[in-house]
Structures are given as C-alpha cells and as structure tokens.
Design a protein around this motif. Structure first.
Motif, PDB file in Angstrom:
ATOM      1  N   THR A   1      -0.445  72.893  28.338  1.00 13.25           N
ATOM      2  CA  THR A   1      -1.634  73.273  29.102  1.00 13.25           C
ATOM      3  C   THR A   1      -2.196  72.059  29.835  1.00 13.25           C
ATOM      4  N   PRO A   2      -2.383  72.137  31.138  1.00 11.51           N
ATOM      5  CA  PRO A   2      -2.970  70.991  31.860  1.00 11.51           C
ATOM      6  C   PRO A   2      -4.425  70.796  31.470  1.00 11.51           C
ATOM      7  N   HIS A   3      -4.985  69.667  31.839  1.00 10.03           N
ATOM      8  CA  HIS A   3      -6.407  69.425  31.598  1.00 10.03           C
ATOM      9  C   HIS A   3      -7.218  70.560  32.197  1.00 10.03           C
ATOM     10  N   THR A   4      -8.162  71.063  31.431  1.00 12.70           N
ATOM     11  CA  THR A   4      -8.890  72.260  31.832  1.00 12.70           C
ATOM     12  C   THR A   4     -10.304  71.929  32.300  1.00 12.70           C
ATOM     13  N   ASN A   5     -10.880  72.879  33.009  1.00 10.29           N
ATOM     14  CA  ASN A   5     -12.239  72.716  33.529  1.00 10.29           C
ATOM     15  C   ASN A   5     -13.042  73.990  33.302  1.00 10.29           C
ATOM     16  N   PHE A   6     -12.890  74.583  32.109  1.00 10.45           N
ATOM     17  CA  PHE A   6     -13.616  75.802  31.753  1.00 10.45           C
ATOM     18  C   PHE A   6     -13.413  76.907  32.778  1.00 10.45           C
ATOM     19  N   ASN A   7     -12.150  77.070  33.205  1.00  7.73           N
ATOM     20  CA  ASN A   7     -11.754  78.151  34.105  1.00  7.73           C
ATOM     21  C   ASN A   7     -12.400  78.081  35.487  1.00  7.73           C
ATOM     22  N   ARG A   8     -12.911  76.897  35.842  1.00 11.95           N
ATOM     23  CA  ARG A   8     -13.415  76.727  37.205  1.00 11.95           C
ATOM     24  C   ARG A   8     -12.250  76.378  38.126  1.00 11.95           C
ATOM     25  N   PRO A   9     -12.318  76.765  39.388  1.00  6.12           N
ATOM     26  CA  PRO A   9     -11.198  76.525  40.290  1.00  6.12           C
ATOM     27  C   PRO A   9     -10.992  75.069  40.654  1.00  6.12           C
ATOM     28  N   SER A  10     -12.043  74.251  40.610  1.00  4.73           N
ATOM     29  CA  SER A  10     -11.913  72.847  40.995  1.00  4.73           C
ATOM     30  C   SER A  10     -11.183  72.055  39.921  1.00  4.73           C
ATOM     31  N   PRO A  11     -10.472  70.995  40.306  1.00  6.19           N
ATOM     32  CA  PRO A  11      -9.783  70.164  39.310  1.00  6.19           C
ATOM     33  C   PRO A  11     -10.792  69.515  38.370  1.00  6.19           C
ATOM     34  N   PRO A  12     -10.426  69.335  37.105  1.00  8.22           N
ATOM     35  CA  PRO A  12     -11.363  68.715  36.158  1.00  8.22           C
ATOM     36  C   PRO A  12     -11.613  67.251  36.507  1.00  8.22           C
ATOM     37  N   ARG A  13     -12.858  66.829  36.382  1.00  9.91           N
ATOM     38  CA  ARG A  13     -13.217  65.432  36.641  1.00  9.91           C
ATOM     39  C   ARG A  13     -13.037  64.574  35.396  1.00  9.91           C
ATOM     40  N   VAL A  14     -13.358  65.157  34.241  1.00 11.36           N
ATOM     41  CA  VAL A  14     -13.236  64.437  32.964  1.00 11.36           C
ATOM     42  C   VAL A  14     -12.647  65.391  31.930  1.00 11.36           C
ATOM     43  N   ILE A  15     -12.236  64.829  30.802  1.00 12.46           N
ATOM     44  CA  ILE A  15     -11.757  65.644  29.697  1.00 12.46           C
ATOM     45  C   ILE A  15     -12.943  66.395  29.106  1.00 12.46           C
ATOM     46  N   THR A  16     -12.847  67.700  28.985  1.00 15.07           N
ATOM     47  CA  THR A  16     -13.940  68.494  28.434  1.00 15.07           C
ATOM     48  C   THR A  16     -13.964  68.388  26.914  1.00 15.07           C
ATOM     49  N   TYR A  17     -15.097  68.727  26.328  1.00 14.64           N
ATOM     50  CA  TYR A  17     -15.198  68.668  24.871  1.00 14.64           C
ATOM     51  C   TYR A  17     -14.262  69.662  24.207  1.00 14.64           C
ATOM     52  N   ALA A  18     -14.013  70.824  24.847  1.00 15.91           N
ATOM     53  CA  ALA A  18     -13.102  71.804  24.260  1.00 15.91           C
ATOM     54  C   ALA A  18     -11.687  71.246  24.185  1.00 15.91           C
ATOM     55  N   GLU A  19     -11.275  70.528  25.233  1.00 17.44           N
ATOM     56  CA  GLU A  19      -9.950  69.900  25.198  1.00 17.44           C
ATOM     57  C   GLU A  19      -9.906  68.798  24.138  1.00 17.44           C
ATOM     58  N   SER A  20     -10.965  68.015  24.038  1.00 18.72           N
ATOM     59  CA  SER A  20     -11.011  66.971  23.004  1.00 18.72           C
ATOM     60  C   SER A  20     -10.853  67.572  21.615  1.00 18.72           C
ATOM     61  N   CYS A  21     -11.536  68.690  21.364  1.00 19.00           N
ATOM     62  CA  CYS A  21     -11.479  69.321  20.047  1.00 19.00           C
ATOM     63  C   CYS A  21     -10.087  69.893  19.763  1.00 19.00           C
TER      64      CYS A  21
END
Length: 375
Positions: A49-69
């Motif tokens: 799974t690529p770095h996610t952005n909570f299903n937003r269309p824009s590319p993620p700027r930082v690692i989200t807390y959900a991905e960290s967990c």
C-alpha cells in the motif's frame, strides 16, 4: 445439548468459526484464520500500500498517524512471528525517510504527527541501528520540550505544559494511544524511565478527567458520546503503557484500575457477532472494525499478562478475532472501518460516518492483535 448441536452443524456445513466461538483457547485456530496467517496477509498488504492521505485525491504531504500505527503493528507482527523477510521489507519501506522521502517525516507539532516516532524506535529495538533511535528519541523529547517558535499552542496546551504534561495535550481520548505509544517505545529503546513516567502521569490525568462510571470514555469533555475507535485508542494505550510500566511506579495502580474497569464494561457491550459498535452503547449503531480490533488487542494483552481472568475474557477475544477475520476481503482489506473523525457534539455525526474498506485505522489493530496473540 444446544451447544453440541451448534458444533455439529458447524462441522457439517463447513463453518469452523461456530465450533470455536465460546472457547477460551487463544492458540488453536481453524485453518485460514490463525493470527500467523492473517497477520502475514495484512502485513503484506500494508507493504504493497502506498503512503496514504485518508482517501483524499491529493498526494500525501507527510506520513499520517494511521500509517504510523499500521507500520508499528506490522513491525511488531514481524518480530512476534520471527518473519525476517517481512521485517526486511518494512525496513526497506522506511529507508527513503533518510533520503528522498525525508520531507514526509511529520513535524512534531501535534499529537497525531508525533506518533510516527514509534516506528523508528521499534526499528531500533529490532535492529540495534542507532540512526533509528536518534530519529525516534528526538521526536519523543520534542513532545515534552518547549514548542518551537511559530507553533500554535492553545491555552489548554500551554497550561498542561507548565504543569509537567505534554504540550500536545488536548483532552481527546485519541491522545492516549498517540502519546503513550511514542513514550513507551522511547522507554523500551533507551531504558530511561523519564519516558514511561511521562506517559503514566499523562494517562492518569486523562483517566481522572474523561473516564465515566461505566468504564467508558467520552470523546472529549464537551462531546458526551462513547465513540468506538476513540475508546479503542484509550484501551490500546492503557495496554501499551501497562506492558512496560514498572511495578513500583506510583501511577500503575490507578492505570490498572482504569484498564480493568473498562475491560469489564466492554464485555457487556460486545455484540453477538463478536464486534463492537460505532457508538458502543447504542444497540442500533453499526458494527465497526477498528474499535473491535483495538478492544481485542487490549483484551488479549491483559489475558496474556495475567491481568484478566482467561476463562472470562479469552472467549471475547476469540469472538472478536473471528469476527474481524470474517470482514476481510480477498485483498486482506478489512471492511466497515470508520473514516477519520474529529470530535463533534452531535450524535448523528458519529452514526453517519463513512464506512471505509482497507483504511489503515482498521488494518493497524489487526496487526497489533495478531502479534499479541502469537507473542
């Protein structure tokens, strides 16, 4: 007699879940649903799974807390299952953080961003490579240091900081995994008790402020609803800190009391399916996967550590695990995960949250639970 009939029907019609639903055995599982098998599938799915952005269309700027967990959970699972190939793939995913993806390391400006530090700290614990320790420890220290100039800090946060708490304090129950996971990991990596002492002091403040007589927690003081995942963060956070908190720590009895009270309450709210609901105490509310995974994790840790009576609590763990497994699709994505949720004093707001498939809020606790079941 009725139980025997159910077992026979389950065997005849190929429903292995049924015959095991009331068992307190957390070691023997039907083929295809063991923690080893499921954890491996979900961890491989995370790596793909690529770095996610909570299903937003824009590319993620930082690692989200959900991905960290989820990353933290995948690492814990790799260690518990002694899966060297999986560990190496998770390390490979992290290496760009020292190069082309360094800009994706979250700034330590809020509680959600800071939990990222638990990932490099776990990498240090498993590899001994000090570059991971330096990164993670720096983040843990900044959570209790004077905020950088230009960082917006509310009066509540500033008051907490002046009283020896983290300036990330905001009195949302979500915080009690984000803060405790990071600080507990820093303690495990460094053996410096200041980290675990910080987390314990913070946890007691949240317990005293937010836990209700029924053992559950409002999302925040001004939001009087027992939101599932919010309570899941609290349950998992207590399990994390108690797993490492020294026996002589003066805050341990208070945290253990809060934990035991919550675990007793959760038994009474578990749905017949094995799940817990989006609003825990609302029987008509929909069954939600991320909270179920978090509660299963907190419960299995208590059973394994001897804090909870096995015959009473292990059947609830088993039912929850089998219910979660039944909600995984062919891609190892779990269904019925509440979307990212802010606090709001509106009951319908929580009931109407979108149900996401494969959201890392739901993938993460499956990995935590799988690791705990086989550890």
């Amino acid at each position: 007699m009725k139980k025997n009939i159910i077992v026979i029907l389950g065997l005849l019609f190929g429903f292995p879940f049924i015959s095991f639903s009331q068992s307190a055995d957390l070691k023997k599982w039907p083929k295809g649903v063991s923690p080893e098998e499921i954890g491996t599938k979900v961890a491989i799915r995370f790596i793909a799974t690529p770095h996610t952005n909570f299903n937003r269309p824009s590319p993620p700027r930082v690692i989200t807390y959900a991905e960290s967990c989820a990353w933290y959970g995948a690492l814990k699972f790799a260690k518990a299952s002694a899966n060297r190939n999986l560990k190496n793939e998770l390390i490979k995913r992290f290496e760009p953080m020292f190069a082309q993806e360094a800009g994706m390391i979250p700034p330590v400006t809020n509680v959600d961003y800071a939990v990222f530090g638990s990932v490099p700290l776990q990498l240090f614990i498993q590899t001994g490579d000090k570059k991971y320790k330096e990164m993670g420890q720096t983040i843990a220290d900044k959570q209790w240091a004077m905020p950088d100039s230009g960082v917006k800090v509310s009066p509540v946060q500033l008051a907490a900081f002046k009283n020896g708490y983290s300036w990330h304090t905001r009195m949302w129950i979500d915080d009690m995994f984000m803060i405790t996971a990071l600080q507990a990991q820093a303690y495990r990596a460094t053996k410096d008790e200041k980290y675990i002492n910080r987390a314990a002091k913070e946890m007691v403040m949240y317990l005293d402020s937010l836990q209700k007589p029924n053992g559950l927690f409002y999302h925040a003081p001004d939001v009087p609803f027992f939101w599932g995942r919010g309570n899941g963060w609290m349950a998992a956070g207590m399990a994390e800190i108690l797993s490492s908190l020294p026996a002589n720590n003066p805050n341990r009895p208070r945290i253990m009391k809060g934990y035991e009270t919550m675990m007793r309450s959760l038994l009474s709210y578990q749905a017949p399916s094995g799940m817990w609901r989006q609003l825990i105490d609302e029987p008509t509310s929909w069954e939600e996967s991320s909270s179920t995974g978090m509660f299963a994790y907190a419960l299995v840790v208590g059973v394994k550590k001897g804090w909870l009576e096995k015959e009473k609590y292990a059947p609830a763990v088993r039912k929850a695990w089998l219910a979660l497994v039944s909600r995984l699709d062919e891609n190892a994505d779990v269904k019925d995960v509440c979307e990212g949720t802010n606090k709001k004093n509106d009951k319908q707001y929580y009931i109407d949250r979108k149900r996401i498939v494969g959201d890392l809020h739901g993938q993460a606790p499956i990995l935590w639970t799988a690791a705990a079941l086989i550890d």
